[in-house]
Each structure stands twice: as C-alpha cells, then as structure tokens.
Design an enzyme around this catalytic site. Structure first.
Site, short mmCIF file in Angstrom:
data_model
loop_
_atom_site.label_atom_id
_atom_site.label_comp_id
_atom_site.label_asym_id
_atom_site.label_seq_id
_atom_site.Cartn_x
_atom_site.Cartn_y
_atom_site.Cartn_z
N ASP A 1 72.66 -103.33 24.76
CA ASP A 1 73.28 -104.58 24.32
C ASP A 1 74.10 -104.39 23.05
O ASP A 1 74.60 -105.34 22.47
CB ASP A 1 72.21 -105.66 24.10
CG ASP A 1 71.14 -105.25 23.08
OD1 ASP A 1 71.21 -104.12 22.53
OD2 ASP A 1 70.22 -106.05 22.84
N CYS A 61 71.99 -78.56 9.12
CA CYS A 61 72.78 -79.34 10.09
C CYS A 61 72.99 -78.56 11.39
O CYS A 61 72.92 -79.12 12.48
CB CYS A 61 74.13 -79.72 9.49
SG CYS A 61 74.01 -80.76 8.03
#
Length: 193
Positions: free
Chosen positions: A149, A56
């Site tokens: 959008d 990570c």
C-alpha cells in the site's frame, strides 16, 4: 530546559503508516520512481554511508545472497548511497567479486544515487556523530520496509559504524506479512514455521 532538536531530528518526517514518498531517482537500474519500481510488492530501502567501504560491501553482498529469500516473500530491495551511479556500477562489480558470483553477474537490486544527499536528508538518514573526510555527516544504516500500500511498515536506524542483520530483517518481514492479514501478534524471537 527545553530540548532543541538536531538537524537530523527536524528532517525526519516518516512515521509508521505514512505513505512513503514516490521519489524519482537515478540508480544502477536507470531512472525510476520508487512506487513504480515496487508495483504491488513489498519493498526494503536500505542506506549506506558510502561505496567501496568494507561494511557496506559485506551488507550488499549479504543482501544479494539472500535475494531469493526476499523474492520468495515478494519483497523488492533498493540500496541507497550518497555516491553517483558510475561509482555504484563499479562498486556492484566489487560486491559481485566479494560474493564469488559468476563474472559479469549483476546485483539483483538497484543502488540509488544520492550525490546531493537530498534523500538521506529528507528521510532523516544522517548520522551526526560520523563524518566523512570533508566533515559531512555520513548517512546512517537505515532500513525502511514499505508495504504494497506504499505505507511505511518498519523503520530501523543503525549508526554508520554498525552493520545490520539481514536475517532479522527477513524475520520482521515475515511477521509484518503475517500480521497484515491476520489479527495476531508475534512474540519475542518468533520465526515463521
């Protein structure tokens, strides 16, 4: 024989073209709503099994290094981990040190806290085969690309054990942005000229 879906299959409700949920979350940038943070930009939400883990740390470090490339494409990054904001703040400094970035620098994107695992559960980001020491499923390495959008344009799900390729994520974003405005398709291994 009838297939019985796993819990993670039942919880994953996001399909391409769905409006991405406007979660209100705590993050290293403070409390925020996802849609407000994104504004009119594209977005990438990428999840991680936990703070301070080696894979990570390298992924967030790579995302920070590539931040200028994402900015050039008008893409805002958001990381997510199942640890709290305080842990994220400390981890951010670890990532900055890993990248050999100037002391006192900040990550150029927020890390969202999901201590109760509500987001990873509702978005189907759990890896049922990888468990933490307490037996809880780890969050998988999920990538969601969200258009201006606020609709889901891409979803990639990696197991917790496999790091992702951010160069491929940039390539896909180039394709998504091109094909959003032009009636074309990009072939295998296509790269923006």
């Amino acid at each position: 024989m009838q297939h019985r879906p796993r819990e993670t299959e039942r919880s994953c409700r996001m399909l391409l073209g769905d409006v991405f949920p406007n979660f209100e979350v705590d993050s290293t940038f403070g409390r925020m709503k996802v849609h407000d943070f994104l504004g009119d930009s594209w977005g990438v939400l990428f999840s991680h099994p936990g703070d301070f883990t080696p894979v990570c740390t390298t992924e967030l470090g790579r995302a920070a290094q590539l931040s200028p490339e994402f900015i050039r494409r008008d893409v805002k990054l958001m990381a997510l981990s199942v640890d709290g904001v305080e842990e994220h703040q400390r981890w951010s400094q670890d990532i900055v040190a890993y990248n050999n970035t100037e002391a006192g620098s900040q990550l150029p994107f927020p890390i969202i806290a999901d201590v109760r695992r509500e987001l990873v559960q509702s978005l189907g980001m759990l890896d049922p085969d990888e468990k933490d020491p307490g037996g809880m499923p780890l969050s998988a390495r999920c990538v969601f690309v969200i258009g201006p959008d606020k609709k889901l344009k891409l979803s990639i799900l990696y197991p917790a054990s496999t790091g992702r390729n951010f160069d491929e994520i940039l390539r896909v974003i180039d394709s998504l942005q091109l094909t959003a405005h032009n009636r074309v398709a990009t072939p295998v291994d296509w790269r923006h000229p």
